[in-house]
Design a protein around this motif. Structure first.
Motif, PDB file in Angstrom:
ATOM      1  N   ASP A 151       1.056  -1.535   0.296  1.00 23.90           N
ATOM      2  CA  ASP A 151      -0.244  -0.145  -0.315  1.00 23.90           C
ATOM      3  C   ASP A 151       1.164   1.323   0.249  1.00 23.90           C
ATOM      4  N   PRO A 152       1.095   1.851  -1.009  1.00 25.23           N
ATOM      5  CA  PRO A 152       1.446   3.367  -1.204  1.00 25.23           C
ATOM      6  C   PRO A 152       1.855   3.980  -0.149  1.00 25.23           C
ATOM      7  N   GLN A 153       0.282   4.154   0.542  1.00 26.10           N
ATOM      8  CA  GLN A 153       0.442   5.122   1.888  1.00 26.10           C
ATOM      9  C   GLN A 153       0.617   4.838   2.749  1.00 26.10           C
ATOM     10  N   THR A 154       1.095   3.361   2.915  1.00 29.18           N
ATOM     11  CA  THR A 154       1.129   2.340   4.615  1.00 29.18           C
ATOM     12  C   THR A 154       3.082   2.614   3.827  1.00 29.18           C
ATOM     13  N   VAL A 155       3.483   3.001   2.768  1.00 30.73           N
ATOM     14  CA  VAL A 155       5.326   2.980   2.819  1.00 30.73           C
ATOM     15  C   VAL A 155       5.098   3.996   3.206  1.00 30.73           C
ATOM     16  N   ASN A 156       4.952   5.240   2.501  1.00 29.92           N
ATOM     17  CA  ASN A 156       4.853   6.805   2.584  1.00 29.92           C
ATOM     18  C   ASN A 156       4.592   7.153   4.049  1.00 29.92           C
ATOM     19  N   VAL A 157       4.214   6.703   5.112  1.00 29.37           N
ATOM     20  CA  VAL A 157       3.408   7.076   6.054  1.00 29.37           C
ATOM     21  C   VAL A 157       4.620   6.525   7.039  1.00 29.37           C
ATOM     22  N   ASN A 158       4.750   5.640   6.904  1.00 27.56           N
ATOM     23  CA  ASN A 158       6.121   4.584   7.650  1.00 27.56           C
ATOM     24  C   ASN A 158       7.603   4.237   6.504  1.00 27.56           C
ATOM     25  N   ARG A 159       7.566   4.569   5.972  1.00 26.97           N
ATOM     26  CA  ARG A 159       8.980   4.726   4.750  1.00 26.97           C
ATOM     27  C   ARG A 159      10.450   4.153   5.565  1.00 26.97           C
ATOM     28  N   LEU A 160      10.754   5.266   6.724  1.00 22.19           N
ATOM     29  CA  LEU A 160      11.590   4.791   7.487  1.00 22.19           C
ATOM     30  C   LEU A 160      11.593   3.937   8.474  1.00 22.19           C
ATOM     31  N   HIS A 161      10.539   4.158   9.399  1.00 19.34           N
ATOM     32  CA  HIS A 161      10.798   2.329   9.905  1.00 19.34           C
ATOM     33  C   HIS A 161      10.763   1.287   9.507  1.00 19.34           C
ATOM     34  N   PHE A 169       4.858  -2.246  10.517  1.00 21.86           N
ATOM     35  CA  PHE A 169       3.692  -0.934  10.188  1.00 21.86           C
ATOM     36  C   PHE A 169       2.713  -1.547   9.793  1.00 21.86           C
ATOM     37  N   LEU A 170       2.051  -2.473   9.523  1.00 18.49           N
ATOM     38  CA  LEU A 170       0.107  -2.636   9.491  1.00 18.49           C
ATOM     39  C   LEU A 170      -0.160  -2.405  11.057  1.00 18.49           C
ATOM     40  N   THR A 171       0.826  -3.047  11.759  1.00 18.71           N
ATOM     41  CA  THR A 171       0.007  -3.077  12.718  1.00 18.71           C
ATOM     42  C   THR A 171       0.256  -2.791  13.730  1.00 18.71           C
ATOM     43  N   SER A 172       1.355  -1.827  13.797  1.00  6.31           N
ATOM     44  CA  SER A 172       2.094  -0.955  15.070  1.00  6.31           C
ATOM     45  C   SER A 172       2.887   0.530  14.586  1.00  6.31           C
ATOM     46  N   THR A 173       3.703   1.107  15.026  1.00 10.84           N
ATOM     47  CA  THR A 173       3.715   2.373  14.832  1.00 10.84           C
ATOM     48  C   THR A 173       5.409   2.321  15.023  1.00 10.84           C
ATOM     49  N   GLY A 174       5.730   3.707  14.321  1.00 10.94           N
ATOM     50  CA  GLY A 174       7.856   3.941  14.965  1.00 10.94           C
ATOM     51  C   GLY A 174       7.411   3.899  16.705  1.00 10.94           C
ATOM     52  N   VAL A 175       6.344   4.905  16.829  1.00 10.67           N
ATOM     53  CA  VAL A 175       6.555   5.205  18.947  1.00 10.67           C
ATOM     54  C   VAL A 175       6.630   4.009  18.955  1.00 10.67           C
ATOM     55  N   GLU A 176       5.725   3.045  18.850  1.00 13.69           N
ATOM     56  CA  GLU A 176       5.953   1.542  19.513  1.00 13.69           C
ATOM     57  C   GLU A 176       7.210   1.017  19.714  1.00 13.69           C
ATOM     58  N   GLN A 177       7.611   0.858  18.207  1.00 12.31           N
ATOM     59  CA  GLN A 177       9.061  -0.026  17.392  1.00 12.31           C
ATOM     60  C   GLN A 177      10.024   0.521  18.208  1.00 12.31           C
ATOM     61  N   LYS A 178      10.413   2.189  18.941  1.00 11.96           N
ATOM     62  CA  LYS A 178      11.045   2.580  18.626  1.00 11.96           C
ATOM     63  C   LYS A 178      12.561   1.846  18.185  1.00 11.96           C
ATOM     64  N   LEU A 179      12.487   1.937  16.798  1.00 15.99           N
ATOM     65  CA  LEU A 179      13.596   2.021  16.025  1.00 15.99           C
ATOM     66  C   LEU A 179      14.987   3.074  15.840  1.00 15.99           C
ATOM     67  N   PHE A 180      14.670   4.037  15.991  1.00 15.59           N
ATOM     68  CA  PHE A 180      15.078   5.428  16.451  1.00 15.59           C
ATOM     69  C   PHE A 180      15.785   6.028  17.458  1.00 15.59           C
ATOM     70  N   LYS A 181      17.092   6.493  17.447  1.00 16.11           N
ATOM     71  CA  LYS A 181      16.829   6.830  18.773  1.00 16.11           C
ATOM     72  C   LYS A 181      16.223   7.823  19.524  1.00 16.11           C
ATOM     73  N   VAL A 182      16.003   8.732  18.639  1.00 16.05           N
ATOM     74  CA  VAL A 182      14.881  10.102  19.160  1.00 16.05           C
ATOM     75  C   VAL A 182      13.577   9.519  20.428  1.00 16.05           C
ATOM     76  N   PHE A 183      13.278   8.287  19.926  1.00 18.86           N
ATOM     77  CA  PHE A 183      12.413   7.569  20.296  1.00 18.86           C
ATOM     78  C   PHE A 183      12.082   7.170  22.130  1.00 18.86           C
ATOM     79  N   ASN A 184      13.847   6.731  21.990  1.00 18.29           N
ATOM     80  CA  ASN A 184      14.204   6.540  22.780  1.00 18.29           C
ATOM     81  C   ASN A 184      14.539   7.422  24.039  1.00 18.29           C
TER      82      ASN A 184
END
Length: 105
Positions: free
Chosen positions: A26-36, A75-90
Protein backbone atom coordinates in the motif's frame (compact mmCIF):
# COMPACT_ATOMS: atom_id res chain seq x y z
CA UNK A 1 12.72 -12.90 -13.45
CA UNK A 2 16.26 -13.61 -12.36
CA UNK A 3 17.33 -11.40 -9.52
CA UNK A 4 20.92 -10.51 -8.82
CA UNK A 5 22.43 -9.48 -5.53
CA UNK A 6 24.25 -6.69 -7.38
CA UNK A 7 20.88 -5.29 -8.55
CA UNK A 8 19.55 -5.46 -5.00
CA UNK A 9 22.54 -3.50 -3.73
CA UNK A 10 21.75 -0.61 -6.12
CA UNK A 11 18.27 -0.01 -4.72
CA UNK A 12 17.75 3.20 -2.77
CA UNK A 13 13.96 3.74 -2.49
CA UNK A 14 11.49 1.73 -0.41
CA UNK A 15 9.16 1.28 -3.36
CA UNK A 16 12.03 -0.11 -5.45
CA UNK A 17 12.58 -2.87 -2.88
CA UNK A 18 8.93 -3.90 -3.13
CA UNK A 19 9.09 -3.81 -6.93
CA UNK A 20 12.36 -5.76 -6.98
CA UNK A 21 10.84 -8.53 -4.87
CA UNK A 22 7.47 -8.24 -6.63
CA UNK A 23 5.68 -7.69 -3.34
CA UNK A 24 2.34 -5.89 -3.25
CA UNK A 25 2.24 -2.88 -0.95
CA UNK A 26 0.00 0.00 0.00
CA UNK A 27 1.74 3.21 -1.13
CA UNK A 28 0.11 5.17 1.72
CA UNK A 29 1.45 2.73 4.33
CA UNK A 30 4.93 2.90 2.85
CA UNK A 31 4.76 6.68 2.60
CA UNK A 32 3.81 7.08 6.25
CA UNK A 33 6.18 4.42 7.61
CA UNK A 34 9.00 4.56 5.05
CA UNK A 35 11.91 5.21 7.42
CA UNK A 36 10.67 2.75 9.99
CA UNK A 37 10.14 -0.02 7.44
CA UNK A 38 13.57 0.58 5.93
CA UNK A 39 15.24 0.70 9.35
CA UNK A 40 13.66 -2.58 10.45
CA UNK A 41 14.45 -4.14 7.08
CA UNK A 42 18.06 -3.01 7.46
CA UNK A 43 18.25 -4.67 10.87
CA UNK A 44 16.91 -7.92 9.43
CA UNK A 45 19.33 -7.76 6.48
CA UNK A 46 22.24 -7.31 8.89
CA UNK A 47 21.09 -10.34 10.89
CA UNK A 48 20.81 -12.41 7.70
CA UNK A 49 24.26 -11.34 6.55
CA UNK A 50 25.72 -12.17 9.96
CA UNK A 51 23.95 -15.49 10.46
CA UNK A 52 24.18 -16.81 6.89
CA UNK A 53 27.52 -15.60 5.49
CA UNK A 54 27.98 -18.43 2.98
CA UNK A 55 24.53 -19.02 1.50
CA UNK A 56 23.87 -18.83 -2.21
CA UNK A 57 22.89 -15.40 -3.56
CA UNK A 58 19.35 -16.47 -4.53
CA UNK A 59 18.75 -17.97 -1.10
CA UNK A 60 20.01 -14.73 0.47
CA UNK A 61 17.63 -12.72 -1.72
CA UNK A 62 14.77 -15.01 -0.66
CA UNK A 63 15.58 -14.27 2.98
CA UNK A 64 15.79 -10.55 2.20
CA UNK A 65 12.38 -10.75 0.53
CA UNK A 66 10.89 -12.38 3.62
CA UNK A 67 12.58 -9.72 5.80
CA UNK A 68 11.07 -6.89 3.76
CA UNK A 69 7.62 -8.45 3.96
CA UNK A 70 8.02 -8.95 7.71
CA UNK A 71 9.14 -5.32 8.14
CA UNK A 72 6.21 -4.02 6.12
CA UNK A 73 3.66 -6.20 7.92
CA UNK A 74 4.98 -5.04 11.30
CA UNK A 75 3.96 -1.48 10.48
CA UNK A 76 0.48 -2.50 9.34
CA UNK A 77 -0.34 -3.09 13.01
CA UNK A 78 2.28 -1.05 14.86
CA UNK A 79 3.78 2.43 14.82
CA UNK A 80 7.26 3.86 14.82
CA UNK A 81 6.71 5.17 18.33
CA UNK A 82 5.79 1.68 19.56
CA UNK A 83 8.78 0.05 17.85
CA UNK A 84 11.29 2.69 19.03
CA UNK A 85 13.73 2.01 16.18
CA UNK A 86 15.28 5.46 16.25
CA UNK A 87 17.22 7.15 19.02
CA UNK A 88 14.74 10.02 19.26
CA UNK A 89 12.04 7.62 20.49
CA UNK A 90 14.27 6.29 23.27
CA UNK A 91 15.42 9.59 24.73
CA UNK A 92 13.58 11.34 27.52
CA UNK A 93 12.81 14.92 26.52
CA UNK A 94 14.88 17.52 28.36
CA UNK A 95 13.16 20.13 30.52
CA UNK A 96 9.97 18.11 30.71
CA UNK A 97 8.34 16.96 33.92
CA UNK A 98 5.92 14.09 33.52
CA UNK A 99 2.75 14.03 35.57
CA UNK A 100 3.81 10.65 36.92
CA UNK A 101 6.89 12.33 38.42
CA UNK A 102 4.92 14.91 40.41
CA UNK A 103 4.14 14.00 43.99
CA UNK A 104 1.75 15.77 46.29
CA UNK A 105 2.32 16.18 50.02
Amino acid sequence: MTQALSDFQKIVDAEEYFQFFQLPFDPQTVNVNRLHILKKFSQYVSEIDENYPNIEPQEKLDKYRDALLKSYELFLTSTGVEQKLFKVFNEKPKNVVLLSEIQSD
